[in-house]
Design a protein around this motif. Structure first.
Motif, mmCIF file in Angstrom:
data_model
loop_
_atom_site.group_PDB
_atom_site.id
_atom_site.type_symbol
_atom_site.label_atom_id
_atom_site.label_comp_id
_atom_site.label_asym_id
_atom_site.label_seq_id
_atom_site.Cartn_x
_atom_site.Cartn_y
_atom_site.Cartn_z
ATOM 1 N N SER A 51 0.851 -1.190 0.000
ATOM 2 C CA SER A 51 0.000 0.000 0.000
ATOM 3 C C SER A 51 0.883 1.235 0.000
ATOM 4 O O SER A 51 1.998 1.212 0.527
ATOM 5 C CB SER A 51 -0.932 0.017 1.219
ATOM 6 N N LYS A 52 0.385 2.295 -0.613
ATOM 7 C CA LYS A 52 1.055 3.590 -0.566
ATOM 8 C C LYS A 52 0.089 4.564 0.079
ATOM 9 O O LYS A 52 -1.101 4.588 -0.269
ATOM 10 C CB LYS A 52 1.445 4.072 -1.963
ATOM 11 N N SER A 53 0.594 5.344 1.015
ATOM 12 C CA SER A 53 -0.255 6.262 1.766
ATOM 13 C C SER A 53 0.467 7.582 1.990
ATOM 14 O O SER A 53 1.702 7.628 2.027
ATOM 15 C CB SER A 53 -0.614 5.668 3.129
ATOM 16 N N ALA A 54 -0.315 8.627 2.193
ATOM 17 C CA ALA A 54 0.206 9.963 2.464
ATOM 18 C C ALA A 54 0.395 10.171 3.969
ATOM 19 O O ALA A 54 -0.138 9.405 4.792
ATOM 20 C CB ALA A 54 -0.767 11.009 1.916
ATOM 21 N N TYR A 55 1.121 11.224 4.317
ATOM 22 C CA TYR A 55 1.324 11.585 5.716
ATOM 23 C C TYR A 55 -0.031 11.671 6.436
ATOM 24 O O TYR A 55 -0.993 12.207 5.904
ATOM 25 C CB TYR A 55 2.037 12.938 5.831
ATOM 26 N N GLY A 56 -0.068 11.140 7.635
ATOM 27 C CA GLY A 56 -1.257 11.231 8.475
ATOM 28 C C GLY A 56 -2.245 10.101 8.299
ATOM 29 O O GLY A 56 -3.148 9.941 9.122
ATOM 30 N N VAL A 57 -2.112 9.315 7.238
ATOM 31 C CA VAL A 57 -3.027 8.190 7.041
ATOM 32 C C VAL A 57 -2.798 7.174 8.152
ATOM 33 O O VAL A 57 -1.670 6.827 8.480
ATOM 34 C CB VAL A 57 -2.836 7.539 5.654
ATOM 35 N N SER A 122 0.402 4.024 11.136
ATOM 36 C CA SER A 122 0.233 5.429 10.783
ATOM 37 C C SER A 122 1.455 5.871 9.990
ATOM 38 O O SER A 122 2.571 5.403 10.226
ATOM 39 C CB SER A 122 0.049 6.287 12.038
ATOM 40 N N VAL A 123 1.235 6.794 9.061
ATOM 41 C CA VAL A 123 2.304 7.266 8.188
ATOM 42 C C VAL A 123 2.898 8.540 8.772
ATOM 43 O O VAL A 123 2.194 9.536 8.955
ATOM 44 C CB VAL A 123 1.789 7.498 6.755
ATOM 45 N N LEU A 159 1.148 10.787 15.943
ATOM 46 C CA LEU A 159 0.671 11.854 15.069
ATOM 47 C C LEU A 159 -0.205 12.811 15.882
ATOM 48 O O LEU A 159 -0.948 12.355 16.770
ATOM 49 C CB LEU A 159 -0.198 11.287 13.938
ATOM 50 N N PRO A 160 -0.183 14.104 15.552
ATOM 51 C CA PRO A 160 -1.167 15.011 16.156
ATOM 52 C C PRO A 160 -2.573 14.587 15.718
ATOM 53 O O PRO A 160 -2.774 14.185 14.557
ATOM 54 C CB PRO A 160 -0.808 16.377 15.575
ATOM 55 N N LEU A 161 -3.542 14.651 16.618
ATOM 56 C CA LEU A 161 -4.907 14.202 16.298
ATOM 57 C C LEU A 161 -5.467 14.872 15.047
ATOM 58 O O LEU A 161 -6.143 14.228 14.249
ATOM 59 C CB LEU A 161 -5.840 14.450 17.481
#
Length: 181
Positions: A51-57, A122-123, A159-161
């Protein structure tokens, strides 16, 4: 290959032996025979996923139930992820506990998550490419999970909420107390 035990029963961190020189590096990413010898666990995998995901996913916490339960061997091929496993086996001495590890291409670590665990990540980087080997085939009808922000588990996702991005499916997973797994 080095196997490190985690605080969760039957979960392992796998660290490869890396051979580096001026040309680059080489390492054996996985060896079923060595894995089984060092852990005593079945290391036969039948499905690979990427899988590829962006920051925060944040993907999780997922599992396959019943006869479709899956053990996973996960790694990060690009970027940085915080990978988490939760022991959902009622007979286990670590039932209801979680453990997390940062996975990157630089540390080359892999995390073995056995059957009976929920899993998520989490990313932490701009993007991440995440790989997982599964020892059983996926079945949509056997999907299950635990909500990412379960108050009983109190997982730190690093990660920040306000930065967390969830799928619609992951927003409505059951709580740990509801035990739908």
């Amino acid at each position: 290959m080095k196997i490190k035990e985690t605080p969760l029963k039957d979960c392992y961190i796998i660290e490869p032996t890396v051979f580096e020189d001026g040309r680059g590096y080489f390492y054996e990413k996985y060896n079923e025979k060595k894995f089984e010898e060092l852990t005593g666990m079945n290391g036969h995998f039948v499905q690979d996923n990427i899988s590829k995901s962006a920051y925060g996913v944040l993907r999780g916490l997922h599992l396959q139930k019943g006869e479709h339960a899956q053990a996973k061997l996960v790694s990060c091929l690009e970027g940085r992820v915080w990978d988490v496993a939760v022991d959902l086996r009622p007979e286990s001495p670590t039932f209801g506990q979680w453990y997390g590890v940062e996975l990157t291409p630089g540390n080359r670590l892999q995390f073995y998550v056995p059957r009976g665990f929920a899993h998520g990540f989490s990313v932490l980087s701009e993007t991440a490419v995440f790989a997982y080997k599964c020892d059983n085939f996926y079945s949509k009808e056997s999907e299950g999970g635990v909500i990412w922000n379960d108050p009983d588990l109190n997982i730190d996702w690093k990660l920040p909420l306000g930065d967390i991005i969830l799928s619609e499916k992951d927003k409505v997973l059951a709580t740990f107390a509801e035990r739908n797994f």
